[in-house]
Design an enzyme around this catalytic site. Structure first.
Site, PDB file in Angstrom:
ATOM      1  N   GLY A  55     -32.649  32.285 -14.884  1.00  0.00           N
ATOM      2  CA  GLY A  55     -31.603  33.139 -14.354  1.00  0.00           C
ATOM      3  C   GLY A  55     -31.691  33.320 -12.852  1.00  0.00           C
ATOM      4  N   HIS A  58     -34.104  35.824  -9.163  1.00  0.00           N
ATOM      5  CA  HIS A  58     -35.555  35.683  -9.032  1.00  0.00           C
ATOM      6  C   HIS A  58     -35.938  34.903  -7.770  1.00  0.00           C
ATOM      7  CE1 HIS A  58     -36.141  37.338 -13.005  1.00  0.00           C
ATOM      8  NE2 HIS A  58     -35.387  36.404 -13.553  1.00  0.00           N
ATOM      9  N   HIS A 221     -37.373  41.517 -15.699  1.00  0.00           N
ATOM     10  CA  HIS A 221     -35.974  41.899 -15.873  1.00  0.00           C
ATOM     11  C   HIS A 221     -35.856  43.399 -16.156  1.00  0.00           C
ATOM     12  CE1 HIS A 221     -36.339  37.661 -17.407  1.00  0.00           C
ATOM     13  NE2 HIS A 221     -35.502  37.515 -16.400  1.00  0.00           N
TER      14      HIS A 221
END
Length: 334
Positions: A55, A58, A221
Site C-alpha cells: 500500500g 509507507h 496501519h
C-alpha cells in the site's frame, strides 16, 4: 489534519506522477497500468526479477527501493491497501528476464491474496515462474508458536536488501527465495506508537491515543498493539523494544547483527538517534556486535509518530548481501 494535497481521491496517482518525474533515470511507469513501476535501467538476461509492493503511505517503501541492487519493479496499492493483481502481473511481465520473478511482500491478507492471484496468472497466462517470500518480522503481532501469522513491518527492508543482492549475484529463483526466507527467519522487529496518522480520504486518525500515552507493538496501519500506557523515556522504550526482540530470537554473545531504527513518518532524526544510542548500549552489554546500522525513515506510516527497532542476525552469506552496493532514489549504499 493539514496535508499538502489536492483532491484526496487522487493522492496516490499524483504522488506516483511526481515520483516518476523526479527520478526519470531510475524508474518508469508502465503504459498498461499506472500503478505498475519498473526500473528505468536495463537488467541483464538470466537475472531473477525482484518484485516488491504494498500500500501507499509507507514511503520510501515501497517504490523508493526500485533500483540497482534491490528491486526491479513495484506494484503500488491505495493507501494502506494491497495493490490489485493487475499491476503485479504487468510488472512481472516487464521484469522477467527468463529466470523467473521473486515476489517479496508483507504478511497481510490482502497482499497474500492479490500476489497469489498474480502468481497464478503469471504461470498460467504468461508461463513465468514466480517464487514468493513474506515478511513476518513483527514480534508483537502473534506469539512465537504462531509466528506464521505475524505481519511484516520494517524488517521487510532487509529482505529486499538480501534478495536483491542474491539476484545480482546470479542466484536462481529457488535460491533467491531461500535467501529471502532465511532473512525473514533471522529478523525481528518491535515498534512503539506515540501519535496517529490521518488518512487523506477521511481526515480521521488511524487510531486514538492520549497526548501523554504510547502504545507498544502498534502496527504500521494503526493495528492495536499489546500494551498502552504513559509515555516513557527513550532509554526505557529502547529497553522494552530490544528486550521483547531478544526474548523471541536467541542472539548469543559474539554474534553479529544488522540494526534498523525506523521512523514512522513524523519522528525527528534526533529522537531516532537517541533510541539507537541506547540500542547499541544494550547490545554491547550483551556482547552482541553491530555489523551495520541503519537509522531513519525506511518504511513509514504517513505522519505517524513513533519508531520500530529491527535486529537481523548475520552469517557469512547474509553479511555479503548486506554489504552489496545499492543505488535507488530513496536509498544508496556504496
Amino acid at each position: 489534519m493539514k496535508k499538502l494535497i489536492n483532491d484526496p481521491k487522487n493522492v496516490v496517482e499524483e504522488m506516483i506522477e511526481g515520483y516518476v518525474r523526479a527520478h526519470p533515470n531510475y524508474i518508469k511507469q508502465l503504459p498498461a497500468n499506472d500503478r505498475a513501476l519498473v526500473t528505468a535501467r536495463e537488467t541483464k538476461e538470466g537475472k531473477v526479477g525482484i518484485l516488491i509492493g504494498g500500500g501507499s503511505g509507507h514511503e520510501p517503501g515501497f517504490l523508493g527501493y526500485v533500483g540497482e541492487g534491490m528491486a526491479d519493479g513495484v506494484a503500488v496499492g491505495n493507501i494502506f491497501a494491497s495493490p490489485s493483481p493487475d499491476p503485479i502481473l504487468e510488472v512481472t511481465k516487464a521484469i522477467d528476464k527468463g529466470a523467473g520473478v521473486a515476489y517479496l511482500y508483507g504478511n497481510y491478507a490482502g497482499d497474500v491474496m492479490n500476489f497469489g492471484m498474480a502468481a497464478e496468472m503469471a504461470d498460467l497466462e504468461e508461463d513465468i515462474k514466480v517464487g514468493m517470500a513474506l515478511a513476518s518480522d513483527d514480534v508483537a503481532s502473534a506469539p512465537k508458536e504462531e509466528k506464521e501469522k505475524r505481519r511484516g513491518i520494517a524488517g521487510e527492508f532487509f529482505i529486499y536488501k538480501t534478495a536483491g543482492a542474491a539476484a545480482d549475484f546470479g542466484y536462481n529463483l529457488e535460491e533467491v527465495i531461500r535467501v529471502a526466507k532465511k532473512t525473514n527467519e533471522n529478523t525481528r522487529s518491535m515498534g512503539v506508537g506515540v501519535s496517529p496518522c490521518y488518512l487523506p480520504q477521511t481526515g480521521e486518525p488511524s487510531f486514538e491515543i492520549g497526548e501523554d500515552e504510547m502504545e507498544i507493538g502498534l502496527g504500521h496501519h494503526g493495528e492495536p498493539g499489546i500494551e498502552k500506557g504513559k509515555i516513557e523515556s527513550a532509554d526505557a522504550i529502547a529497553d522494552r523494544l530490544v528486550s521483547d526482540i531478544l526474548k523471541d530470537i536467541e542472539i548469543t554473545s559474539g554474534e553479529e547483527v544488522a540494526v534498523l531504527v525506523n521512523g514512522l513518518g513524523s519522528t525527528p532524526k534526533m529522537d531516532l538517534y537517541i533510541i539507537y544510542r541506547r540500542v547499541e548500549q544494550i547490545l554491547n552489554e550483551k556482547g552482541i556486535k553491530i555489523y551495520k546500522s541503519y537509522v531513519g525513515d525506511y518504511i513509514t506510516s504517513l505522519e505517524m509518530g513513533g519508531c520500530s527497532v529491527t535486529l537481523m542476525t548475520l552469517d557469512e552469506e547474509l553479511t555479503e548481501m548486506i554489504d552489496h552496493p545499492v543505488d535507488c532514489p530513496m536509498f544508496v549504499q556504496k
